[in-house]
Design a protein around this motif. Structure first.
Motif, PDB file in Angstrom:
ATOM      1  N   THR A  92      37.090  18.458  16.800  1.00 45.81           N
ATOM      2  CA  THR A  92      36.112  17.403  17.093  1.00 45.81           C
ATOM      3  C   THR A  92      36.509  16.610  18.335  1.00 45.81           C
ATOM      4  OG1 THR A  92      37.185  15.757  15.670  1.00 45.81           O
ATOM      5  CG2 THR A  92      35.500  17.176  14.651  1.00 45.81           C
ATOM      6  N   GLN A  93      37.779  16.710  18.742  1.00 48.54           N
ATOM      7  CA  GLN A  93      38.244  16.024  19.946  1.00 48.54           C
ATOM      8  C   GLN A  93      38.458  16.978  21.119  1.00 48.54           C
ATOM      9  OE1 GLN A  93      41.657  13.643  18.963  1.00 48.54           O
ATOM     10  NE2 GLN A  93      40.590  12.572  17.335  1.00 48.54           N
ATOM     11  N   ASP A  94      38.133  18.248  20.921  1.00 51.61           N
ATOM     12  CA  ASP A  94      38.291  19.257  21.962  1.00 51.61           C
ATOM     13  C   ASP A  94      37.050  19.212  22.866  1.00 51.61           C
ATOM     14  OD1 ASP A  94      39.596  21.238  23.329  1.00 51.61           O
ATOM     15  OD2 ASP A  94      39.343  22.775  21.773  1.00 51.61           O
ATOM     16  N   VAL A  95      36.834  18.048  23.450  1.00 54.69           N
ATOM     17  CA  VAL A  95      35.594  17.728  24.151  1.00 54.69           C
ATOM     18  C   VAL A  95      35.334  18.668  25.328  1.00 54.69           C
ATOM     19  CG1 VAL A  95      34.383  15.931  25.453  1.00 54.69           C
ATOM     20  CG2 VAL A  95      35.699  15.333  23.418  1.00 54.69           C
ATOM     21  N   ALA A  96      36.317  18.901  26.169  1.00 57.08           N
ATOM     22  CA  ALA A  96      36.097  19.756  27.339  1.00 57.08           C
ATOM     23  C   ALA A  96      35.722  21.171  26.907  1.00 57.08           C
ATOM     24  CB  ALA A  96      37.340  19.777  28.219  1.00 57.08           C
ATOM     25  N   TYR A  97      36.440  21.719  25.933  1.00 55.72           N
ATOM     26  CA  TYR A  97      36.174  23.087  25.474  1.00 55.72           C
ATOM     27  C   TYR A  97      34.799  23.188  24.811  1.00 55.72           C
ATOM     28  CZ  TYR A  97      37.225  27.744  23.654  1.00 55.72           C
ATOM     29  OH  TYR A  97      37.211  29.089  23.385  1.00 55.72           O
ATOM     30  N   ASN A  98      34.406  22.147  24.105  1.00 60.52           N
ATOM     31  CA  ASN A  98      33.106  22.143  23.433  1.00 60.52           C
ATOM     32  C   ASN A  98      31.948  21.868  24.400  1.00 60.52           C
ATOM     33  OD1 ASN A  98      34.362  22.616  20.976  1.00 60.52           O
ATOM     34  ND2 ASN A  98      34.515  20.441  20.489  1.00 60.52           N
ATOM     35  N   THR A  99      32.234  21.253  25.535  1.00 66.29           N
ATOM     36  CA  THR A  99      31.195  20.889  26.506  1.00 66.29           C
ATOM     37  C   THR A  99      30.970  21.978  27.551  1.00 66.29           C
ATOM     38  OG1 THR A  99      31.687  18.531  26.242  1.00 66.29           O
ATOM     39  CG2 THR A  99      30.542  19.177  28.255  1.00 66.29           C
ATOM     40  N   LEU A 100      32.058  22.524  28.087  1.00 68.77           N
ATOM     41  CA  LEU A 100      31.978  23.460  29.210  1.00 68.77           C
ATOM     42  C   LEU A 100      31.875  24.890  28.703  1.00 68.77           C
ATOM     43  CD1 LEU A 100      34.711  21.711  31.374  1.00 68.77           C
ATOM     44  CD2 LEU A 100      32.219  21.459  31.569  1.00 68.77           C
ATOM     45  N   THR A 101      30.789  25.181  28.010  1.00 68.56           N
ATOM     46  CA  THR A 101      30.580  26.494  27.411  1.00 68.56           C
ATOM     47  C   THR A 101      29.825  27.397  28.393  1.00 68.56           C
ATOM     48  OG1 THR A 101      28.532  25.732  26.387  1.00 68.56           O
ATOM     49  CG2 THR A 101      30.546  25.546  25.072  1.00 68.56           C
ATOM     50  N   ARG A 102      29.927  28.705  28.153  1.00 65.35           N
ATOM     51  CA  ARG A 102      29.267  29.656  29.052  1.00 65.35           C
ATOM     52  C   ARG A 102      27.773  29.350  29.134  1.00 65.35           C
ATOM     53  NH1 ARG A 102      26.498  34.237  29.971  1.00 65.35           N
ATOM     54  NH2 ARG A 102      27.440  35.804  31.346  1.00 65.35           N
ATOM     55  N   GLY A 103      27.294  29.206  30.370  1.00 68.48           N
ATOM     56  CA  GLY A 103      25.876  28.952  30.607  1.00 68.48           C
ATOM     57  C   GLY A 103      25.477  27.488  30.595  1.00 68.48           C
ATOM     58  N   ALA A 104      26.402  26.599  30.206  1.00 68.69           N
ATOM     59  CA  ALA A 104      26.066  25.166  30.199  1.00 68.69           C
ATOM     60  C   ALA A 104      25.708  24.722  31.618  1.00 68.69           C
ATOM     61  CB  ALA A 104      27.230  24.344  29.661  1.00 68.69           C
ATOM     62  N   VAL A 105      24.624  23.971  31.724  1.00 66.22           N
ATOM     63  CA  VAL A 105      24.145  23.501  33.016  1.00 66.22           C
ATOM     64  C   VAL A 105      24.343  21.996  33.093  1.00 66.22           C
ATOM     65  CG1 VAL A 105      22.103  23.230  34.481  1.00 66.22           C
ATOM     66  CG2 VAL A 105      22.457  25.356  33.214  1.00 66.22           C
ATOM     67  N   GLY A 106      24.876  21.549  34.210  1.00 72.26           N
ATOM     68  CA  GLY A 106      25.078  20.120  34.414  1.00 72.26           C
ATOM     69  C   GLY A 106      25.501  19.865  35.841  1.00 72.26           C
ATOM     70  N   THR A 107      25.871  18.626  36.093  1.00 71.29           N
ATOM     71  CA  THR A 107      26.371  18.258  37.410  1.00 71.29           C
ATOM     72  C   THR A 107      27.763  17.670  37.237  1.00 71.29           C
ATOM     73  OG1 THR A 107      24.127  17.790  38.173  1.00 71.29           O
ATOM     74  CG2 THR A 107      25.936  16.889  39.489  1.00 71.29           C
ATOM     75  N   LEU A 108      28.727  18.269  37.928  1.00 71.30           N
ATOM     76  CA  LEU A 108      30.072  17.719  37.950  1.00 71.30           C
ATOM     77  C   LEU A 108      30.076  16.606  38.988  1.00 71.30           C
ATOM     78  CD1 LEU A 108      32.945  18.230  36.737  1.00 71.30           C
ATOM     79  CD2 LEU A 108      33.455  19.339  38.921  1.00 71.30           C
ATOM     80  N   VAL A 109      30.463  15.408  38.563  1.00 61.28           N
ATOM     81  CA  VAL A 109      30.521  14.262  39.463  1.00 61.28           C
ATOM     82  C   VAL A 109      31.986  13.841  39.559  1.00 61.28           C
ATOM     83  CG1 VAL A 109      29.751  11.883  39.880  1.00 61.28           C
ATOM     84  CG2 VAL A 109      28.208  13.536  38.795  1.00 61.28           C
ATOM     85  N   VAL A 110      32.479  13.717  40.781  1.00 62.00           N
ATOM     86  CA  VAL A 110      33.875  13.354  41.018  1.00 62.00           C
ATOM     87  C   VAL A 110      33.906  12.091  41.863  1.00 62.00           C
ATOM     88  CG1 VAL A 110      36.067  14.087  42.041  1.00 62.00           C
ATOM     89  CG2 VAL A 110      34.574  15.780  40.939  1.00 62.00           C
ATOM     90  N   ARG A 111      34.644  11.098  41.376  1.00 60.69           N
ATOM     91  CA  ARG A 111      34.839   9.860  42.137  1.00 60.69           C
ATOM     92  C   ARG A 111      36.317   9.717  42.418  1.00 60.69           C
ATOM     93  NH1 ARG A 111      34.214   4.628  39.027  1.00 60.69           N
ATOM     94  NH2 ARG A 111      36.381   5.125  38.623  1.00 60.69           N
ATOM     95  N   ARG A 112      36.673   9.434  43.640  1.00 56.16           N
ATOM     96  CA  ARG A 112      38.074   9.300  44.044  1.00 56.16           C
ATOM     97  C   ARG A 112      38.354   7.887  44.546  1.00 56.16           C
ATOM     98  NH1 ARG A 112      39.882  14.860  45.027  1.00 56.16           N
ATOM     99  NH2 ARG A 112      38.061  16.224  45.043  1.00 56.16           N
ATOM    100  N   ASN A 113      39.625   7.531  44.552  1.00 59.62           N
ATOM    101  CA  ASN A 113      40.126   6.316  45.202  1.00 59.62           C
ATOM    102  C   ASN A 113      39.813   5.010  44.487  1.00 59.62           C
ATOM    103  OD1 ASN A 113      41.100   8.075  47.192  1.00 59.62           O
ATOM    104  ND2 ASN A 113      39.187   7.914  48.323  1.00 59.62           N
TER     105      ASN A 113
END
Length: 167
Positions: A92-113
């Motif tokens: 239930t806490q394996d969020v990345a593995y449960n979210t980034l599944t084959r075919g999942a569509v989304g936008t990766l947003v990266v903020r730095r600094n």
């Protein structure tokens, strides 16, 4: 001339967010989009060296038959992006593995600094990568290391490495 500017450091200064679906404007994601239900902050799951964003630009050979020197011009841009993330013992806490599944569509947003815990705010600079996830690949076991998986992110549309958060 001596350069006395302080180096930008990465430690604790990168926020990585998965926004399910498409953004209305990849150059100006809104606060509502970045904080909507289903949005997942991944920076606590991504390994220290696991944010692997590789933009590239192809070369176009524009050398003429009469040329005595090879010349090139700017061609198409591409991205070879992937994330390497840690697995969690509690599913239930394996969020990345449960979210980034084959075919999942989304936008990766990266903020730095800015500190990763700082909330998104209008005017902040971000990078946006509209992505479809490939097959998550469990990584070989390592001595004294957590279990990890790597997922390739296929850019299905153009993003913006110089986007700005809108209100």
């Amino acid at each position: 001339m001596t350069n006395t500017a302080t180096d930008l450091l990465n430690d604790g200064m990168i926020k990585v967010t998965w926004v399910p679906g498409a953004l209305a404007d990849v150059s100006n994601p809104t606060l509502a989009e970045l904080t909507a239900p289903g949005v997942v902050d991944l920076q606590w799951f991504v390994t220290k060296d696991g944010l692997d964003l590789k933009p590239d630009t192809a070369a176009v050979d524009n050398t003429a038959l009469a040329s005595t020197e090879e010349t090139q011009d700017v061609g198409m841009d591409s991205h070879d992006n992937s994330l390497t993330c840690k697995r969690k013992e509690d599913s239930t806490q394996d969020v990345a593995y449960n979210t980034l599944t084959r075919g999942a569509v989304g936008t990766l947003v990266v903020r730095r600094n800015l500190p990763e815990a700082t909330a998104y705010a209008a005017g902040q600079n971000v990078e946006t990568y509209p992505s479809r996830c490939g097959l998550p690949a469990l990584q070989p076991p390592e001595k004294n290391a957590p279990q990890k998986f790597m997922v390739k992110l296929f850019n299905y549309a153009s993003g913006d490495q110089r986007a700005t958060v809108a209100a």
